[in-house]
Design a protein around this motif. Structure first.
Motif, short mmCIF file in Angstrom:
data_model
loop_
_atom_site.label_atom_id
_atom_site.label_comp_id
_atom_site.label_asym_id
_atom_site.label_seq_id
_atom_site.Cartn_x
_atom_site.Cartn_y
_atom_site.Cartn_z
N HIS A 1 0.95 -0.75 -0.44
CA HIS A 1 -0.49 -0.06 0.27
C HIS A 1 0.20 1.50 -0.34
O HIS A 1 0.75 2.30 -0.63
CB HIS A 1 -1.30 -0.33 1.22
N THR A 2 2.13 1.14 1.02
CA THR A 2 3.04 2.67 0.59
C THR A 2 3.42 2.78 -0.58
O THR A 2 3.64 3.69 -0.34
CB THR A 2 3.64 2.31 1.71
N GLN A 3 3.89 1.59 -1.25
CA GLN A 3 4.61 1.56 -2.40
C GLN A 3 3.51 2.05 -3.51
O GLN A 3 3.93 2.75 -4.56
CB GLN A 3 4.97 0.16 -3.03
N ARG A 4 1.97 2.07 -3.56
CA ARG A 4 1.27 2.15 -4.32
C ARG A 4 1.48 3.77 -4.16
O ARG A 4 1.02 4.61 -5.23
CB ARG A 4 0.44 1.58 -4.15
N TYR A 5 1.54 4.52 -3.51
CA TYR A 5 0.71 5.91 -2.52
C TYR A 5 2.66 6.94 -3.78
O TYR A 5 2.17 7.75 -3.87
CB TYR A 5 1.15 6.68 -1.37
N LYS A 6 3.94 5.57 -3.13
CA LYS A 6 4.46 6.80 -3.05
C LYS A 6 5.45 6.27 -5.40
O LYS A 6 5.41 7.57 -5.42
CB LYS A 6 6.36 5.23 -2.81
N ASP A 7 4.32 5.64 -6.14
CA ASP A 7 4.51 5.05 -7.58
C ASP A 7 3.41 6.96 -7.99
O ASP A 7 3.94 7.48 -8.91
CB ASP A 7 3.61 4.27 -7.54
N GLN A 8 1.87 6.51 -6.35
CA GLN A 8 1.40 7.26 -7.19
C GLN A 8 1.98 9.22 -6.98
O GLN A 8 1.29 9.98 -8.44
CB GLN A 8 -0.26 7.78 -6.24
N ALA A 9 2.86 9.80 -6.45
CA ALA A 9 3.32 11.04 -5.84
C ALA A 9 3.81 10.74 -6.87
O ALA A 9 4.71 11.64 -7.54
CB ALA A 9 4.19 10.44 -4.78
N LYS A 10 5.32 9.65 -7.67
CA LYS A 10 6.23 9.76 -8.94
C LYS A 10 4.98 10.17 -9.74
O LYS A 10 5.84 11.39 -10.95
CB LYS A 10 6.45 8.94 -8.96
N ALA A 11 3.75 9.70 -10.22
CA ALA A 11 3.31 9.63 -11.70
C ALA A 11 2.67 11.26 -11.11
O ALA A 11 3.05 12.31 -12.81
CB ALA A 11 2.06 8.39 -11.57
N LEU A 12 2.51 11.65 -9.88
CA LEU A 12 1.98 13.07 -9.97
C LEU A 12 3.22 13.75 -10.17
O LEU A 12 2.63 15.14 -11.00
CB LEU A 12 0.92 12.89 -8.49
N ARG A 13 4.16 13.94 -9.27
CA ARG A 13 5.22 14.64 -10.24
C ARG A 13 5.49 14.86 -11.68
O ARG A 13 6.57 16.11 -11.84
CB ARG A 13 6.36 14.41 -9.26
N ARG A 14 5.47 13.90 -12.01
CA ARG A 14 5.95 13.53 -13.22
C ARG A 14 4.90 14.85 -13.85
O ARG A 14 5.34 15.54 -15.43
CB ARG A 14 6.06 12.40 -13.90
N GLU A 15 3.63 14.58 -13.80
CA GLU A 15 2.93 15.19 -14.70
C GLU A 15 2.59 16.90 -14.40
O GLU A 15 2.68 17.55 -15.62
CB GLU A 15 0.79 14.56 -13.99
N LEU A 16 2.65 17.28 -13.29
CA LEU A 16 2.77 18.99 -12.82
C LEU A 16 4.28 18.97 -13.58
O LEU A 16 4.34 19.72 -13.83
CB LEU A 16 3.49 18.60 -11.32
N THR A 17 5.11 18.36 -13.23
CA THR A 17 6.93 18.70 -14.32
C THR A 17 6.64 19.39 -15.39
O THR A 17 6.70 19.99 -16.23
CB THR A 17 8.59 18.26 -13.77
#
Length: 143
Positions: A9-25
């Motif tokens: 579950h923690t890894q899923r949240y971290k993956d979401q954060a990475k995807a969000l960061r990529r999109e915003l960048t």
């Protein structure tokens, strides 16, 4: 040295954060990884990343998994048939291993083999008996 085993579950949240960061960048709004983690935490209803991470590390009942507790004053074991989040609470359906008599009168019985209830983060139902005892308490819950 102990291997670092990541909670799924923690890894899923971290993956979401990475995807969000990529999109915003990509759209010209770069943020730090820690800022992305904080945003993911808020999107998932937590105060901050540390709270979300701790919640993800806590074992919770899963559909198809075993569960124990007390219902209407009786200890039970059973299987979780369904589980869904409703705001900050959870709606749970449990198939009991053995039916429970939910009536307290000697001259009448009503056997129940399935329980459906709304429980809070500690596994305690919102419904109570007239003397204030929760209808359902599910053991091992700490969302």
């Amino acid at each position: 040295m102990r291997p670092n085993i990541q909670n799924p579950h923690t890894q899923r949240y971290k993956d979401q954060a990475k995807a969000l960061r990529r999109e915003l960048t990509a759209t010209g709004h770069p943020i730090t990884h820690s800022a992305a983690l904080e945003l993911v935490a808020k999107q998932n209803g937590a105060r901050d990343w540390n709270t979300l991470s701790a919640q993800a590390a806590t074992p919770t009942p899963v559909v198809g998994g075993p569960v124990t507790g007390r219902y209407m004053g009786h200890t039970f074991t059973g299987i979780v048939k369904s589980l869904s989040q409703v705001g900050t609470a959870h709606r749970i359906a449990i198939q009991l291993d053995e039916p429970i008599d939910v009536v307290a009168f000697d001259s009448f019985s009503a056997m129940r083999s399935r329980i459906t209830a709304t429980i809070n983060a500690q596994g305690i139902s919102h419904s109570h008996t007239s003397d204030g005892v929760p209808h359902l308490v599910v053991h091992g819950v700490d969302w």
